[in-house]
Write a protein that holds these residues in place. Structure first.
Motif, PDB file in Angstrom:
ATOM      1  N   ASP A 273      40.630 -24.701 -29.037  1.00 48.44           N
ATOM      2  CA  ASP A 273      39.807 -25.576 -28.220  1.00 48.44           C
ATOM      3  C   ASP A 273      40.707 -26.408 -27.311  1.00 48.44           C
ATOM      4  N   MET A 274      40.115 -27.372 -26.595  1.00 47.37           N
ATOM      5  CA  MET A 274      40.899 -28.201 -25.684  1.00 47.37           C
ATOM      6  C   MET A 274      41.952 -29.019 -26.428  1.00 47.37           C
ATOM      7  N   LEU A 275      41.612 -29.488 -27.618  1.00 45.93           N
ATOM      8  CA  LEU A 275      42.565 -30.292 -28.382  1.00 45.93           C
ATOM      9  C   LEU A 275      43.805 -29.476 -28.732  1.00 45.93           C
ATOM     10  N   ASP A 276      43.623 -28.241 -29.209  1.00 50.37           N
ATOM     11  CA  ASP A 276      44.772 -27.391 -29.502  1.00 50.37           C
ATOM     12  C   ASP A 276      45.593 -27.127 -28.249  1.00 50.37           C
ATOM     13  N   THR A 277      44.922 -26.884 -27.141  1.00 47.75           N
ATOM     14  CA  THR A 277      45.621 -26.625 -25.885  1.00 47.75           C
ATOM     15  C   THR A 277      46.473 -27.819 -25.469  1.00 47.75           C
ATOM     16  N   LEU A 278      45.904 -29.025 -25.561  1.00 43.14           N
ATOM     17  CA  LEU A 278      46.654 -30.222 -25.175  1.00 43.14           C
ATOM     18  C   LEU A 278      47.800 -30.503 -26.136  1.00 43.14           C
ATOM     19  N   LEU A 279      47.584 -30.276 -27.428  1.00 42.71           N
ATOM     20  CA  LEU A 279      48.668 -30.475 -28.402  1.00 42.71           C
ATOM     21  C   LEU A 279      49.805 -29.483 -28.163  1.00 42.71           C
ATOM     22  N   ASP A 280      49.467 -28.269 -27.735  1.00 43.68           N
ATOM     23  CA  ASP A 280      50.515 -27.308 -27.378  1.00 43.68           C
ATOM     24  C   ASP A 280      51.347 -27.840 -26.216  1.00 43.68           C
ATOM     25  N   LEU A 281      50.677 -28.424 -25.223  1.00 46.66           N
ATOM     26  CA  LEU A 281      51.400 -28.973 -24.075  1.00 46.66           C
ATOM     27  C   LEU A 281      52.292 -30.137 -24.492  1.00 46.66           C
ATOM     28  N   VAL A 282      51.806 -30.973 -25.430  1.00 46.62           N
ATOM     29  CA  VAL A 282      52.612 -32.090 -25.924  1.00 46.62           C
ATOM     30  C   VAL A 282      53.850 -31.578 -26.653  1.00 46.62           C
ATOM     31  N   ASP A 284      55.292 -28.661 -26.440  1.00 45.48           N
ATOM     32  CA  ASP A 284      56.195 -27.914 -25.564  1.00 45.48           C
ATOM     33  C   ASP A 284      56.766 -28.776 -24.450  1.00 45.48           C
ATOM     34  N   LYS A 285      56.338 -30.070 -24.443  1.00 45.60           N
ATOM     35  CA  LYS A 285      56.797 -31.008 -23.411  1.00 45.60           C
ATOM     36  C   LYS A 285      56.533 -30.455 -22.009  1.00 45.60           C
ATOM     37  N   LYS A 286      55.302 -29.945 -21.818  1.00 47.06           N
ATOM     38  CA  LYS A 286      54.904 -29.389 -20.526  1.00 47.06           C
ATOM     39  C   LYS A 286      53.890 -30.296 -19.843  1.00 47.06           C
ATOM     40  N   GLU A 287      53.887 -30.261 -18.527  1.00 47.55           N
ATOM     41  CA  GLU A 287      52.905 -30.951 -17.682  1.00 47.55           C
ATOM     42  C   GLU A 287      52.920 -32.468 -17.867  1.00 47.55           C
TER      43      GLU A 287
END
Length: 502
Positions: A273-282, A284-287
């Motif tokens: 979901d969106m939460l998993d997607t955002l946690l992946d970005l956190v 991976d230090k992306k965006e």
């Protein structure tokens, strides 16, 4: 009344000083160029008293006398109001670069939301990163398509609730039911959980917080009109909003921490979901994403996405019940295409032109954000032969544009048929219809909101017959509105669902 008393008290306390400053600034403004026409301002308070309790209507009436581009003095703030599609095109398209940044209300500065909230931050690297996250990760068509089953399940739960009311002939609060369903639709799409479960204390708290935040942000606030008062926060709006935001962040913290713990368990199943997607970005230090920024993004999503959708659903149902022949046409289309009582899928929406026209007509007459969000002139610019000075606040009155006789025949009548065969959509390119804004600041969640709205409205119409409460007729329905962060019915709509006659 309290707001008026505060204004009068301000006049007595600061009258002489502010009048002198006003006179000095008036002289400066003449050097800048010719401001758009408008009503003569009073010393100190300017045109504040002319706003009334329904500013979208008051400003539309003033525009009929002063023109589609009009200037007012709201306290210390020079404000330009746009009331036609041609002038809206100038602001949102021709001069989009100049007017792309916001004039942030004082309430939005709570917990630095003006610095980190997507609707309010300047067009700069942080804004571009957040828009990219929305467009690529959160609201991409592939992402929205992948969560269709979650929205379908929430719609079935809504219909089950209304079915119980139908059995007992009990009335349903359309706006409240729509709010809870929208909150759960967003909750499941973003967090894979319900946020408006009446049996859950945390869900009740969340729903109440959303309402409180929207109420505070929508209140008239002296600190917005007299910047010198911002430190004082005379009405306590920023203080209360700060408390509500931190409580909202506490809810997000619990949800995020629970998910982080689950992700640490070997072999745990991802939610995607969106939460998993955002946690992946956190991770991976992306965006440029971090946990605090994530909470601001969720705050925007749930504050902006719930009340706007549910209020539009309520207005659509109210107009259909007020116009029984339009209701019959919408239900006849659903019966012909779907079969009476059959569930509606998101893929069916394109085959329902009258349902789409009904939603567009509702947006035209009752835009959720009647003045959009305020913009700020980044430079002095000429628009429509007049000068808009740097730093001026710019309001686009989409409510007035939707009622403009130059664009719409019989604008005060609910006529969905006007959109049949008319190539007009809500994506910001047709400036006669701007419920989601336009230009680079157009609402990023437009596609998801449109799907939810059509799905809810179509399901309610195809699964039940509807009647007004006893003693209420289409002719006597109360259709007044009340102004806030969203345009709501002054008297909430209650209607009785009836079993369909197959």
């Amino acid at each position: 009344m309290d707001f008026l008393l505060l204004i009068l008290g301000l006049c007595l306390s600061w009258g002489l000083l502010q009048a002198l400053v006003y006179i000095a600034n008036r002289g400066k403004s003449n050097k800048v160029g010719k401001l758009p026409p408008g009503p003569r301002p009073l010393p100190v308070i300017g045109n504040l008293l002319e706003l009334g309790s329904l500013p979208h209507r008051s400003l539309a009436k003033l525009a009929s006398a002063h023109g589609p581009i009009m200037s007012l003095k709201l306290g210390r703030i020079t404000t330009v109001v746009i009331s036609s599609s041609s002038m809206a095109r100038e602001i949102l398209q021709t001069h989009d670069v100049t007017f792309c940044n916001r004039m942030s209300p004082d309430s939005v500065t709570a917990v630095r939301h003006d610095e980190l909230g997507l609707p309010w931050i300047p067009v700069a690297p942080l804004w571009r990163n957040l828009r990219r996250i929305c467009n690529v990760h959160l609201f991409a068509l592939k992402t929205i398509d992948s969560s269709q089953h979650l929205r379908h399940r929430k719609i079935q739960e809504l219909l089950a609730y209304i079915g119980k009311c139908s059995e007992t002939r009990s009335s349903v609060g359309i706006g409240e039911a729509g709010f809870s369903t929208t909150l759960n639709l967003l909750g499941n799409t973003t967090l894979s959980m319900d946020l408006a479960d009446p049996t859950s204390e945390s869900a009740k708290e969340f729903k109440e917080l959303v309402w409180q935040i929207m109420a505070e942000v929508g209140k008239p606030n002296l600190a917005d009109y007299f910047p010198v008062l911002r430190r004082m926060d005379p009405q306590g709006v920023r203080r209360r909003t700060t408390g509500y935001n931190w409580r909202m962040f506490d809810v997000f913290d619990r949800i995020i921490n629970d998910r982080l713990q689950v992700r640490e368990v070997p072999g745990s199943v991802r939610k995607y979901d969106m939460l998993d997607t955002l946690l992946d970005l956190v991770e991976d230090k992306k965006e440029g994403m971090d946990l605090f920024l994530m909470k601001h993004l969720f705050l925007d999503l749930f504050s902006a996405g719930t009340d706007t959708t549910s209020s539009t659903l309520e207005w659509a149902m109210a107009e259909l019940l007020r116009n029984p022949e339009k209701l019959s046409k919408a239900q006849a289309e659903l019966e012909q295409v779907m079969g009476r009582g059959n569930p509606i899928e998101e893929s069916d929406i394109d085959r329902l032109p009258y349902l789409q026209a009904t939603v567009k007509e509702t947006f035209r007459m009752h835009p959720a954000a009647p003045l959009l969000l305020p913009r700020r002139a980044g430079a002095t610019v000429q628009v429509g032969g007049y000068t808009i000075p740097e730093g001026a606040q710019v309001l686009v009155n989409v409510w007035a544009i939707g009622r403009n006789l130059a664009s719409w025949k019989n604008p005060d009548e609910f006529i969905p048929e006007r959109f049949l065969g008319l190539d007009v959509d809500v994506k910001g390119q047709n400036f006669e219809l701007l419920p989601f804004g336009g230009g680079r600041r157009i609402c990023p969640g437009l596609q998801l909101a449109m799907r939810m709205l059509h799905l809810m409205l179509g399901s309610l119409l195809n699964s039940f017959d509807w009647k007004l409460e006893d003693g209420v007729t289409p002719e006597t329905m109360e259709m007044g509105d009340k102004f806030g962060i969203t345009l709501q019915k002054a008297q909430p709509l209650r209607a009785v669902p009836l079993p369909i006659k197959k």
